[in-house]
Scaffold this motif. Structure first.
Motif, PDB file in Angstrom:
ATOM      1  N   SER A   1      12.227 -45.355   9.163  1.00  0.00           N
ATOM      2  CA  SER A   1      10.904 -45.303   9.790  1.00  0.00           C
ATOM      3  C   SER A   1      10.484 -43.887  10.160  1.00  0.00           C
ATOM      4  O   SER A   1       9.403 -43.695  10.728  1.00  0.00           O
ATOM      5  N   ALA A   2      11.315 -42.889   9.860  1.00  0.00           N
ATOM      6  CA  ALA A   2      11.004 -41.497  10.222  1.00  0.00           C
ATOM      7  C   ALA A   2      11.406 -40.585   9.063  1.00  0.00           C
ATOM      8  O   ALA A   2      12.495 -40.010   9.058  1.00  0.00           O
ATOM      9  N   ILE A   3      10.523 -40.464   8.088  1.00  0.00           N
ATOM     10  CA  ILE A   3      10.813 -39.685   6.871  1.00  0.00           C
ATOM     11  C   ILE A   3       9.760 -38.598   6.708  1.00  0.00           C
ATOM     12  O   ILE A   3       8.557 -38.865   6.736  1.00  0.00           O
ATOM     13  N   GLY A   4      10.235 -37.380   6.538  1.00  0.00           N
ATOM     14  CA  GLY A   4       9.340 -36.259   6.291  1.00  0.00           C
ATOM     15  C   GLY A   4       9.741 -35.514   5.031  1.00  0.00           C
ATOM     16  O   GLY A   4      10.896 -35.604   4.582  1.00  0.00           O
ATOM     17  N   MET A   5       8.796 -34.796   4.449  1.00  0.00           N
ATOM     18  CA  MET A   5       9.076 -33.944   3.300  1.00  0.00           C
ATOM     19  C   MET A   5       8.420 -32.589   3.506  1.00  0.00           C
ATOM     20  O   MET A   5       7.427 -32.472   4.239  1.00  0.00           O
ATOM     21  N   GLY A   6       8.995 -31.580   2.882  1.00  0.00           N
ATOM     22  CA  GLY A   6       8.407 -30.258   3.008  1.00  0.00           C
ATOM     23  C   GLY A   6       8.995 -29.311   1.991  1.00  0.00           C
ATOM     24  O   GLY A   6       9.965 -29.622   1.300  1.00  0.00           O
ATOM     25  N   GLY A   7       8.391 -28.122   1.918  1.00  0.00           N
ATOM     26  CA  GLY A   7       8.915 -27.121   1.015  1.00  0.00           C
ATOM     27  C   GLY A   7       7.943 -25.998   0.794  1.00  0.00           C
ATOM     28  O   GLY A   7       6.807 -26.006   1.288  1.00  0.00           O
ATOM     29  N   ILE A   8       8.421 -25.020   0.052  1.00  0.00           N
ATOM     30  CA  ILE A   8       7.652 -23.835  -0.294  1.00  0.00           C
ATOM     31  C   ILE A   8       7.251 -23.925  -1.762  1.00  0.00           C
ATOM     32  O   ILE A   8       8.059 -24.305  -2.619  1.00  0.00           O
ATOM     33  N   SER A   9       6.010 -23.588  -2.077  1.00  0.00           N
ATOM     34  CA  SER A   9       5.533 -23.480  -3.449  1.00  0.00           C
ATOM     35  C   SER A   9       5.684 -24.807  -4.192  1.00  0.00           C
ATOM     36  O   SER A   9       5.014 -25.783  -3.868  1.00  0.00           O
ATOM     37  N   TYR A  10       6.556 -24.858  -5.188  1.00  0.00           N
ATOM     38  CA  TYR A  10       6.781 -26.077  -5.957  1.00  0.00           C
ATOM     39  C   TYR A  10       7.179 -27.234  -5.048  1.00  0.00           C
ATOM     40  O   TYR A  10       6.734 -28.368  -5.224  1.00  0.00           O
ATOM     41  N   GLY A  11       8.011 -26.929  -4.048  1.00  0.00           N
ATOM     42  CA  GLY A  11       8.418 -27.955  -3.095  1.00  0.00           C
ATOM     43  C   GLY A  11       7.260 -28.477  -2.277  1.00  0.00           C
ATOM     44  O   GLY A  11       7.218 -29.663  -1.907  1.00  0.00           O
TER      45      GLY A  11
END
Length: 532
Positions: free
Chosen positions: A132-142
């Motif tokens: 119930s607690a999912i995040g995504m992140g990144g730089i450029s392509y990510g």
């Protein structure tokens, strides 16, 4: 110039490779770290670092796809801090086609989105991650993969997109002009550090033969702006951080995209070039962008009452090394007022030995001014990855000396002095009527801040290519330059320069051609300057 640029790209890629291959820092107390092979889409093996807090779960989950050409280890420093300080389960993986991940490079295509979803599935099955607690992140392509995954998967509750893109076509083909330095840098990194997938192999082959259409055909599916409805429906909390001088993904597409998001959102714009504001933070070093990103994830994934939701969501740092910060309720509020300067006929005078136009409060119409096309001038937009970084770290902007700008090859217009200084704040816009002698010609618009001696610094720029127009027939060109917040020192002027060559871009103008600038009564030539 092309050979020089390829050498620069090679050096920069080598530096990135060194970062990627650097051994990961030893796991600190309270954190377990492992190197895993995760089955991606259609059992394509993806390499990943998995950082797990040594505390009872469930733990909120963060998934970080690596930047283009980079290894998943690039985020380990930041991931370790997030795991230690906030208890996140973090998976940092290398995208398909790069390094020791299998498959071919698919340019954030459906396979990459399916990979990201498979990584989430693996983490939920193999770690004590909280579904119930999912995040995504990144730089450029990510960043791009994270936004696209959030549009396709409503399990993603928060996103941190740094130095990413929203519109791939606008980034690499602005106003129908190929951003050749960016294209060559991306292809070179793919050549050296990965294996092309079927789509990229076709696009690259056609591009080398002068056909840009396959790249344009693939761009919409891989652009978050195409998936706005899905993002707004899924309602992830989206934080976007971006450098003013990003030479691969310029900021105009980001500010426009941000304004169309109808979900919890935050925007940070800072000095720098592509990925340079966030690079040190990825290594775990103190960094304003990553600190805010941590607060963003804490609030939207763990419910932390840290006040980030009560702040103005748009945070702007003036585009210089020690630029001041300001906050605003939305992007549009960055501009307080707009000045309209009408362009007058370029003429010689006792003060200006080369033909120079003015910027007047009232329309000046009926004039025309012809230049030779096919060669640029000393005015230019700088060098990808280098110019923005020099401004960010050393306060060295891309400069110009007006006496050295050849008026036979450029139109130059200088505005009134700002005795107390001013701040350009927002998106400058130029309109001028042009009459080309060929069906395709490229124009480059530069806005400089110049002193009384004609020495100045680049404020903003934008290319524009005329395609399939009728030679010797006038056409009106409206150009939005790149958005910026930049202080104009006391006593300086704004200067608009338009020429037909810039080493950052391809040039459709050929030697021997001409282009004429004009200001007809029905559409006077002018420059709109946003001020803050």
């Amino acid at each position: 110039m092309q050979r020089i640029w390829l050498r620069v790209c090679t050096v920069l890629t080598a530096l990135g490779t060194a970062v990627a291959l650097a051994p990961a820092a030893p796991a600190a107390a309270g954190v377990d770290k492992s190197y895993e092979t995760i089955p991606g889409h259609e059992d394509t093996d993806l390499s990943a670092y998995v950082i797990t807090p040594d505390t009872d779960g469930p733990h909120p989950l963060l998934v970080f796809p690596a930047p283009w050409g980079m290894h998943g280890s690039i985020y380990v420093g930041a991931a370790q801090r997030l795991a230690e300080e906030s208890g996140y389960q973090v998976v940092s993986y290398t995208a398909r086609g790069f390094w020791d991940s299998d498959g071919g490079i698919e340019v954030a295509g459906p396979e990459d989105i399916a990979d990201a979803q498979a990584v989430i599935d693996w983490a939920l099955d193999n770690t004590d991650a909280d579904p119930s607690a999912i995040g995504m992140g990144g730089i450029s392509y990510g960043a791009g993969i994270s936004l696209l995954t959030a549009a396709n998967d409503d399990r993603v509750g928060a996103v941190g997109a740094m130095s990413g893109w929203s519109d791939l076509e606008e980034s690499l083909y602005p106003n129908e002009t190929i951003n050749v330095q960016a294209a060559e840098a991306l292809l070179l990194a793919g050549d050296l550090l990965g294996d092309y997938g079927e789509t990229l192999d076709h696009v690259a082959s056609e591009y080398r033969q002068g056909n840009i259409q396959p790249a344009l055909d693939m761009a919409p599916e891989r652009s978050a702006v195409t998936h706005l409805d899905e993002l707004n429906a899924n309602q992830p909390a989206v934080m976007i951080a971006h450098p003013w001088n990003d030479g691969i993904f310029p900021p105009r597409q980001i500010t426009e995209f941000y304004s169309e998001l109808e979900l919890p959102k935050r925007l940070m714009l800072t000095p720098g070039d592509h990925a340079t504001p966030e690079a040190f933070g990825a290594a775990g070093l103190p960094n304003t962008v990553w600190e805010d990103l941590g607060r963003w994830f804490d609030h939207h994934l763990t419910g932390a009452d840290n006040g980030i939701d009560a702040e103005d969501p748009v945070h702007i740092q003036e585009n210089s090394k020690n630029g001041a910060w300001s906050s605003h309720p939305d992007w549009e509020s960055v501009t307080e007022t707009t000045e309209t300067h009408y362009l007058s006929e370029p003429r010689r005078s006792l003060r200006q030995w080369q033909a120079t136009g003015g910027m007047e409060p009232e329309p000046d119409t009926g004039w025309d001014y012809r230049i030779r096309a096919g060669l640029g001038t000393t005015a230019h937009s700088g060098t990808l990855l280098v110019s923005g970084a020099l401004l960010q770290f050393l306060d060295l902007p891309t400069g110009v000396s007006l006496p050295l700008v050849n008026r036979y090859r450029a139109g130059v217009w200088t505005g009134p002095e700002y005795p107390d200084g001013a701040t350009v704040s927002g998106t400058p816009r130029a309109q001028i009527t042009v009459t080309p002698t060929a069906a395709e010609q490229s124009l480059y618009f530069y806005l400089f801040s110049t002193n009384r001696h004609g020495t100045g610094a680049l404020v903003s720029h934008q290319p524009y290519t005329l395609r399939d127009v009728t030679p010797d027939e006038p056409t009106t060109v409206d150009v939005d330059l790149q958005p910026v917040v930049r202080d104009i020192p006391a006593g300086h002027h704004l200067t608009l320069i338009v020429d037909t060559g810039d080493p950052r871009y391809t040039d459709e103008s050929e030697f021997g051609e001409r282009v004429e600038f004009g200001s007809p009564e029905e559409e006077p030539a002018h420059l709109n300057v946003p001020l803050g």
